[in-house]
Motif scaffolding. Structure first.
Motif, PDB file in Angstrom:
ATOM      1  N   TRP A  74     -21.349 -19.529  17.981  1.00 43.76           N
ATOM      2  CA  TRP A  74     -20.163 -20.553  17.056  1.00 43.76           C
ATOM      3  C   TRP A  74     -18.729 -19.996  17.567  1.00 43.76           C
ATOM      4  O   TRP A  74     -17.692 -20.927  17.956  1.00 43.76           O
ATOM      5  CB  TRP A  74     -20.409 -20.153  15.598  1.00 43.76           C
ATOM      6  CG  TRP A  74     -19.905 -19.171  14.689  1.00 43.76           C
ATOM      7  CD1 TRP A  74     -20.427 -18.236  14.655  1.00 43.76           C
ATOM      8  CD2 TRP A  74     -18.675 -18.768  14.119  1.00 43.76           C
ATOM      9  NE1 TRP A  74     -19.778 -17.206  13.806  1.00 43.76           N
ATOM     10  CE2 TRP A  74     -18.394 -17.277  13.412  1.00 43.76           C
ATOM     11  CE3 TRP A  74     -17.246 -20.097  14.315  1.00 43.76           C
ATOM     12  CZ2 TRP A  74     -17.762 -17.414  12.771  1.00 43.76           C
ATOM     13  CZ3 TRP A  74     -16.203 -19.050  13.730  1.00 43.76           C
ATOM     14  CH2 TRP A  74     -16.059 -18.023  12.867  1.00 43.76           C
ATOM     15  N   GLN A  75     -18.230 -18.927  17.566  1.00 49.19           N
ATOM     16  CA  GLN A  75     -17.076 -18.680  18.026  1.00 49.19           C
ATOM     17  C   GLN A  75     -16.885 -19.172  19.694  1.00 49.19           C
ATOM     18  O   GLN A  75     -15.774 -19.816  19.644  1.00 49.19           O
ATOM     19  CB  GLN A  75     -16.463 -17.222  18.494  1.00 49.19           C
ATOM     20  CG  GLN A  75     -16.403 -16.702  16.030  1.00 49.19           C
ATOM     21  CD  GLN A  75     -16.041 -15.624  16.033  1.00 49.19           C
ATOM     22  OE1 GLN A  75     -15.949 -14.766  17.221  1.00 49.19           O
ATOM     23  NE2 GLN A  75     -15.231 -14.823  15.173  1.00 49.19           N
ATOM     24  N   THR A  76     -17.542 -19.252  20.493  1.00 47.34           N
ATOM     25  CA  THR A  76     -17.431 -19.689  21.584  1.00 47.34           C
ATOM     26  C   THR A  76     -17.223 -21.296  21.701  1.00 47.34           C
ATOM     27  O   THR A  76     -16.344 -21.258  22.295  1.00 47.34           O
ATOM     28  CB  THR A  76     -18.565 -19.235  22.796  1.00 47.34           C
ATOM     29  OG1 THR A  76     -18.880 -17.688  22.320  1.00 47.34           O
ATOM     30  CG2 THR A  76     -18.653 -19.532  24.117  1.00 47.34           C
ATOM     31  N   ALA A  77     -17.841 -21.271  20.892  1.00 45.03           N
ATOM     32  CA  ALA A  77     -17.739 -23.046  20.510  1.00 45.03           C
ATOM     33  C   ALA A  77     -16.496 -23.260  20.114  1.00 45.03           C
ATOM     34  O   ALA A  77     -15.799 -23.843  20.485  1.00 45.03           O
ATOM     35  CB  ALA A  77     -18.984 -23.452  20.114  1.00 45.03           C
ATOM     36  N   VAL A  78     -15.873 -22.517  19.390  1.00 42.07           N
ATOM     37  CA  VAL A  78     -14.219 -22.569  18.868  1.00 42.07           C
ATOM     38  C   VAL A  78     -13.496 -22.569  19.947  1.00 42.07           C
ATOM     39  O   VAL A  78     -12.406 -23.729  20.126  1.00 42.07           O
ATOM     40  CB  VAL A  78     -14.195 -21.855  17.622  1.00 42.07           C
ATOM     41  CG1 VAL A  78     -12.445 -22.065  17.666  1.00 42.07           C
ATOM     42  CG2 VAL A  78     -15.066 -22.348  16.324  1.00 42.07           C
ATOM     43  N   TRP A  79     -14.020 -22.081  20.996  1.00 39.94           N
ATOM     44  CA  TRP A  79     -12.842 -21.384  22.313  1.00 39.94           C
ATOM     45  C   TRP A  79     -12.757 -22.539  22.754  1.00 39.94           C
ATOM     46  O   TRP A  79     -11.735 -22.954  23.314  1.00 39.94           O
ATOM     47  CB  TRP A  79     -13.394 -19.821  22.624  1.00 39.94           C
ATOM     48  CG  TRP A  79     -12.337 -19.138  22.298  1.00 39.94           C
ATOM     49  CD1 TRP A  79     -12.572 -18.492  21.084  1.00 39.94           C
ATOM     50  CD2 TRP A  79     -10.745 -18.561  21.791  1.00 39.94           C
ATOM     51  NE1 TRP A  79     -11.541 -17.126  20.617  1.00 39.94           N
ATOM     52  CE2 TRP A  79     -10.575 -17.885  21.316  1.00 39.94           C
ATOM     53  CE3 TRP A  79     -10.185 -18.765  23.108  1.00 39.94           C
ATOM     54  CZ2 TRP A  79      -9.819 -17.015  21.017  1.00 39.94           C
ATOM     55  CZ3 TRP A  79      -8.670 -18.061  23.449  1.00 39.94           C
ATOM     56  CH2 TRP A  79      -8.463 -17.685  21.858  1.00 39.94           C
ATOM     57  N   LEU A  80     -13.664 -23.400  22.915  1.00 41.67           N
ATOM     58  CA  LEU A  80     -14.479 -24.110  24.644  1.00 41.67           C
ATOM     59  C   LEU A  80     -13.382 -25.751  23.488  1.00 41.67           C
ATOM     60  O   LEU A  80     -12.652 -26.326  24.474  1.00 41.67           O
ATOM     61  CB  LEU A  80     -15.805 -24.827  24.472  1.00 41.67           C
ATOM     62  CG  LEU A  80     -16.559 -23.719  24.907  1.00 41.67           C
ATOM     63  CD1 LEU A  80     -18.329 -23.855  24.717  1.00 41.67           C
ATOM     64  CD2 LEU A  80     -16.401 -23.837  26.726  1.00 41.67           C
ATOM     65  N   LEU A  81     -13.418 -25.600  22.347  1.00 41.34           N
ATOM     66  CA  LEU A  81     -12.619 -27.009  21.998  1.00 41.34           C
ATOM     67  C   LEU A  81     -11.059 -26.840  21.611  1.00 41.34           C
ATOM     68  O   LEU A  81     -10.944 -27.471  22.030  1.00 41.34           O
ATOM     69  CB  LEU A  81     -13.162 -26.985  20.591  1.00 41.34           C
ATOM     70  CG  LEU A  81     -14.594 -28.771  20.735  1.00 41.34           C
ATOM     71  CD1 LEU A  81     -13.939 -29.322  20.704  1.00 41.34           C
ATOM     72  CD2 LEU A  81     -15.577 -28.363  21.321  1.00 41.34           C
ATOM     73  N   ALA A  82     -10.771 -24.948  21.599  1.00 39.01           N
ATOM     74  CA  ALA A  82      -9.662 -24.789  21.619  1.00 39.01           C
ATOM     75  C   ALA A  82      -8.598 -25.101  23.009  1.00 39.01           C
ATOM     76  O   ALA A  82      -7.842 -25.164  23.148  1.00 39.01           O
ATOM     77  CB  ALA A  82      -9.397 -23.210  21.174  1.00 39.01           C
ATOM     78  N   CYS A  83      -9.488 -24.793  23.945  1.00 43.02           N
ATOM     79  CA  CYS A  83      -8.866 -25.186  24.918  1.00 43.02           C
ATOM     80  C   CYS A  83      -9.126 -26.350  25.172  1.00 43.02           C
ATOM     81  O   CYS A  83      -7.890 -26.935  26.398  1.00 43.02           O
ATOM     82  CB  CYS A  83     -10.296 -24.305  26.301  1.00 43.02           C
ATOM     83  SG  CYS A  83     -10.122 -22.366  26.245  1.00 43.02           S
ATOM     84  N   SER A  84     -10.007 -27.165  24.762  1.00 45.95           N
ATOM     85  CA  SER A  84      -9.953 -28.773  25.422  1.00 45.95           C
ATOM     86  C   SER A  84      -8.719 -28.915  24.888  1.00 45.95           C
ATOM     87  O   SER A  84      -7.615 -30.013  25.134  1.00 45.95           O
ATOM     88  CB  SER A  84     -10.406 -28.845  25.065  1.00 45.95           C
ATOM     89  OG  SER A  84     -11.021 -30.870  24.921  1.00 45.95           O
ATOM     90  N   SER A  85      -8.205 -28.729  23.755  1.00 37.83           N
ATOM     91  CA  SER A  85      -6.935 -29.514  22.194  1.00 37.83           C
ATOM     92  C   SER A  85      -5.490 -28.875  23.215  1.00 37.83           C
ATOM     93  O   SER A  85      -4.909 -29.986  23.421  1.00 37.83           O
ATOM     94  CB  SER A  85      -7.099 -28.561  21.478  1.00 37.83           C
ATOM     95  OG  SER A  85      -8.402 -28.735  20.768  1.00 37.83           O
TER      96      SER A  85
END
Length: 251
Positions: A74-85
């Motif tokens: 789940w934390q990897t998923a967070v980082w993926l969306l943070a990079c997109s942001s």
């Protein structure tokens, strides 16, 4: 999800505006017994804090490469969306030596030292615990992220036609990630809002990261992301499918 969503971060904003309370990511680690459920609102808050860390403390700029040396989590998923942001390029399992920044988990800390930029370590321990001893050369994500702001504003607009994701050697723009996630959702059994996909696929292929994040997000559904599922017997798996109201699986 709306027709105007062009980046993964757009998809998350639309989900937050539509139904912030619904589950988005439910994570199991069958090696530790961990279960974490994140609503759209809770997930978006983690993304905002992580994006502030990435843009502010780490100094990441649009177009810079962030090697994510992390498993499906789940934390990897967070980082993926943070990079997109932020507009940074998330490279799943990327070459740390060629990256501008690196985010690493257990087993990959030595690899990440090849990066000359900012390095962040994730313990991936239940409840997001801090390290007892932070790996040399790294900042501890669990220490750095709580104090970040709950609202994220990028320094400039994110171009949906710029590179956003590298997975299995393929580079995709933000618009391509959204388009492929939408196009593939039905094939994953994500037939509409409320669909709930159980995935045990790793994040080292498009199929894995689509099932484990982008597809459910694009379809208005949710994912039950399972790590170490091979430790679970078939009877226990059947009970999980029932209790989590799973409508489709990707294994």
């Amino acid at each position: 999800m709306t027709a105007t969503d062009r980046t993964p971060a757009d998809l998350l904003r639309s989900a937050l505006a539509t139904d912030p309370a619904r589950p988005l990511v439910t994570f199991y680690d069958d090696a530790t017994g961990e279960r974490v459920e994140l609503s759209v609102a809770t997930f978006a808050n983690w993304v905002a804090k992580t994006a502030n860390l990435l843009q502010g403390e780490m100094g990441a700029e649009p177009g810079e490469r962030v090697a994510l040396l992390l498993p499906a989590h789940w934390q990897t998923a967070v980082w993926l969306l943070a990079c997109s942001s932020v507009g940074a390029v998330a490279e799943l399992g990327g070459d740390a030596g060629a990256a501008d920044h690196v985010v690493a988990g257990p087993g990959r800390f030595e690899d990440g030292l090849a990066c000359s930029g900012e390095r962040v370590a994730l313990s991936l321990a239940p409840l997001g615990r801090r390290f007892a001893r932070v790996p040399d050369g790294y900042a501890d994500y669990a220490v750095e992220v709580p104090g970040q702001g709950d609202v994220f504003r990028p320094y400039g607009p994110v171009d949906p036609e710029s590179a956003a994701l590298v997975v299995a050697g393929a580079e995709l723009t933000g618009a391509e990630v959204v388009e492929r996630a939408r196009a593939g959702a039905a094939g994953l059994g994500l037939t509409g809002p409320g669909a709930r996909l159980l995935s045990s696929l790793s994040y080292d292929t498009w199929e894995g990261v689509s099932a484990g994040l982008y597809g459910p997000l694009a379809a208005g559904g949710s994912v039950v992301l399972c790590r170490n599922l091979d430790r679970l017997g078939e009877d226990a798996l059947a009970r999980r499918v029932e209790s989590e109201r799973v409508t489709a699986t990707a294994r």
